[in-house]
Design a protein around this motif. Structure first.
Motif, mmCIF file in Angstrom:
data_model
loop_
_atom_site.group_PDB
_atom_site.id
_atom_site.type_symbol
_atom_site.label_atom_id
_atom_site.label_comp_id
_atom_site.label_asym_id
_atom_site.label_seq_id
_atom_site.Cartn_x
_atom_site.Cartn_y
_atom_site.Cartn_z
ATOM 1 N N HIS A 244 0.873 -1.165 0.000
ATOM 2 C CA HIS A 244 0.000 0.000 0.000
ATOM 3 C C HIS A 244 0.906 1.210 0.000
ATOM 4 C CE1 HIS A 244 -3.446 -2.556 1.353
ATOM 5 N NE2 HIS A 244 -4.076 -1.690 0.583
ATOM 6 N N PRO B 77 -3.652 1.875 4.837
ATOM 7 C CA PRO B 77 -3.868 0.717 3.971
ATOM 8 C C PRO B 77 -5.363 0.558 3.724
ATOM 9 C CG PRO B 77 -3.455 -0.038 6.198
ATOM 10 C CD PRO B 77 -3.344 1.473 6.217
ATOM 11 N N ASP C 21 -8.063 -1.053 2.917
ATOM 12 C CA ASP C 21 -8.544 -2.412 2.667
ATOM 13 C C ASP C 21 -9.313 -2.857 3.907
ATOM 14 O OD1 ASP C 21 -8.718 -5.296 2.491
ATOM 15 O OD2 ASP C 21 -7.141 -5.236 0.970
ATOM 16 N N ARG D 270 -9.869 -5.585 5.137
ATOM 17 C CA ARG D 270 -9.253 -6.686 5.877
ATOM 18 C C ARG D 270 -8.385 -6.162 7.015
ATOM 19 N NH1 ARG D 270 -5.877 -9.702 1.458
ATOM 20 N NH2 ARG D 270 -5.515 -7.511 0.886
ATOM 21 N N PHE D 271 -7.935 -4.917 6.890
ATOM 22 C CA PHE D 271 -6.958 -4.390 7.838
ATOM 23 C C PHE D 271 -7.498 -3.266 8.716
ATOM 24 C CE2 PHE D 271 -4.434 -5.302 3.821
ATOM 25 C CZ PHE D 271 -4.208 -6.624 4.157
ATOM 26 N N VAL D 272 -8.415 -2.473 8.191
ATOM 27 C CA VAL D 272 -8.933 -1.324 8.928
ATOM 28 C C VAL D 272 -10.430 -1.211 8.691
ATOM 29 C CG1 VAL D 272 -6.762 -0.024 8.824
ATOM 30 C CG2 VAL D 272 -8.462 0.271 7.008
ATOM 31 N N SER D 273 -11.090 -0.502 9.586
ATOM 32 C CA SER D 273 -12.504 -0.198 9.405
ATOM 33 C C SER D 273 -12.678 1.310 9.370
ATOM 34 C CB SER D 273 -13.335 -0.789 10.552
ATOM 35 O OG SER D 273 -13.081 -0.077 11.755
ATOM 36 N N ASP E 210 -12.334 2.591 12.869
ATOM 37 C CA ASP E 210 -10.924 2.661 13.267
ATOM 38 C C ASP E 210 -10.297 3.953 12.773
ATOM 39 O OD1 ASP E 210 -10.932 0.084 14.379
ATOM 40 O OD2 ASP E 210 -10.251 -0.859 12.510
ATOM 41 N N GLY F 248 -10.818 -2.982 -2.628
ATOM 42 C CA GLY F 248 -10.554 -2.753 -1.209
ATOM 43 C C GLY F 248 -10.663 -1.283 -0.865
#
Length: 261
Positions: free
Chosen positions: A30, A52, A54, A56-59, A62, A98
């Motif tokens: 990223h 990043p 995506d 899968r890694f962050v919301s 967040d 993503g």
């Protein structure tokens, strides 16, 4: 001598939306351009933090808790036409699903809460799509439109050189911010706004009628977005500097209300 709280002196944080890339044809990364970080740090006066993008890694939650504002960067991948109800075609180019999954709901959440963002190029298009708008897959294929894509050759200075005028709505948000009704900008995009989303105000146009500046009507926070790339030479360019300065001021105001982290 009294101690100073680190929180009291910290610069606010701007999340710079990263793009997915393949390094050396096999290593996924990223990344975000150095000039984005430079504009955020040196002109907006904030801490640049590459995100990043995506799920899968962050919301979205967040990111809104960690960052005080967001820079929605440009990037080669385009918003997938599924996001505005149209079928995918070869003309739509590459995608980053993503990033779509993070930025579009993030924009809507920021519009609702008042948390500031600045959209650039793809980010400009994302703001329109997030608010229900659509995009043309290739501006230069439309009758009467110019080629807005970056020059295929040349130095970075030549690629990011000013190439056309943007005319703002008389007395509008961008006119007041820039202190001018028309400015010169670079242009490095293939897609563009087709149908403006709900609450989207088109506040600046290229000579061929292509939308170049917008904001979200009646939003409680900073929602400005531009189709050009103001991060290039932001410290010295008379159009870029007031845009990033105003964005930095909005981010500091948000953080100062205690709504940041």
């Amino acid at each position: 001598m009294p101690s100073v709280s680190p929180k009291a002196t910290r610069r606010p944080v701007v999340g710079i939306i990263g793009n997915a890339h393949m390094m050396n044809d096999r290593y996924e990364v990223h990344a975000a351009g150095h000039i984005n970080s430079e504009a955020v740090a040196e002109v907006a006066g904030c801490v640049p933090l590459i995100v990043p993008a995506d799920p899968r890694f962050v919301s979205v939650a967040d990111l809104m808790a960690v960052c005080d504002g967001f820079l929605l960067t440009g990037g080669r991948p385009n918003v997938h036409p599924d996001e505005y109800g149209e079928p995918e075609t070869p003309a739509h180019g590459a995608f980053d699903r993503g990033r779509d999954a993070i930025t579009l709901p993030l924009i809507r959440a920021c519009v609702e809460s008042g948390q500031p963002f600045l959209g650039v190029c793809r980010g400009f298009q994302e703001v329109n799509v997030a608010m229900g708008g659509s995009l043309y897959p290739e501006i230069r294929d439309l009758p009467g439109r110019m080629n807005h894509r970056m020059p295929p050759d040349g130095t970075m200075e030549e690629v990011f050189a000013h190439r056309h005028v943007v005319t703002f709505t008389e007395g509008g948000v961008f006119h007041r911010l820039m202190g001018a009704s028309a400015v010169m900008t670079n242009t490095l995009h293939g897609q563009g706004v087709a149908r403006a989303g709900g609450r989207i105000v088109i506040d600046g146009l290229a000579p061929d009628g292509t939308p170049e500046a917008l904001y979200v009507k009646d939003a409680p926070g900073f929602t400005l977005a531009v189709q050009w790339h103001p991060e290039w030479n932001a410290a010295n360019d008379p159009v870029s500097r007031p845009l990033f300065t105003a964005f930095g001021d909005a981010v500091r105001a948000w953080a100062g209300q205690g709504k940041g982290r």
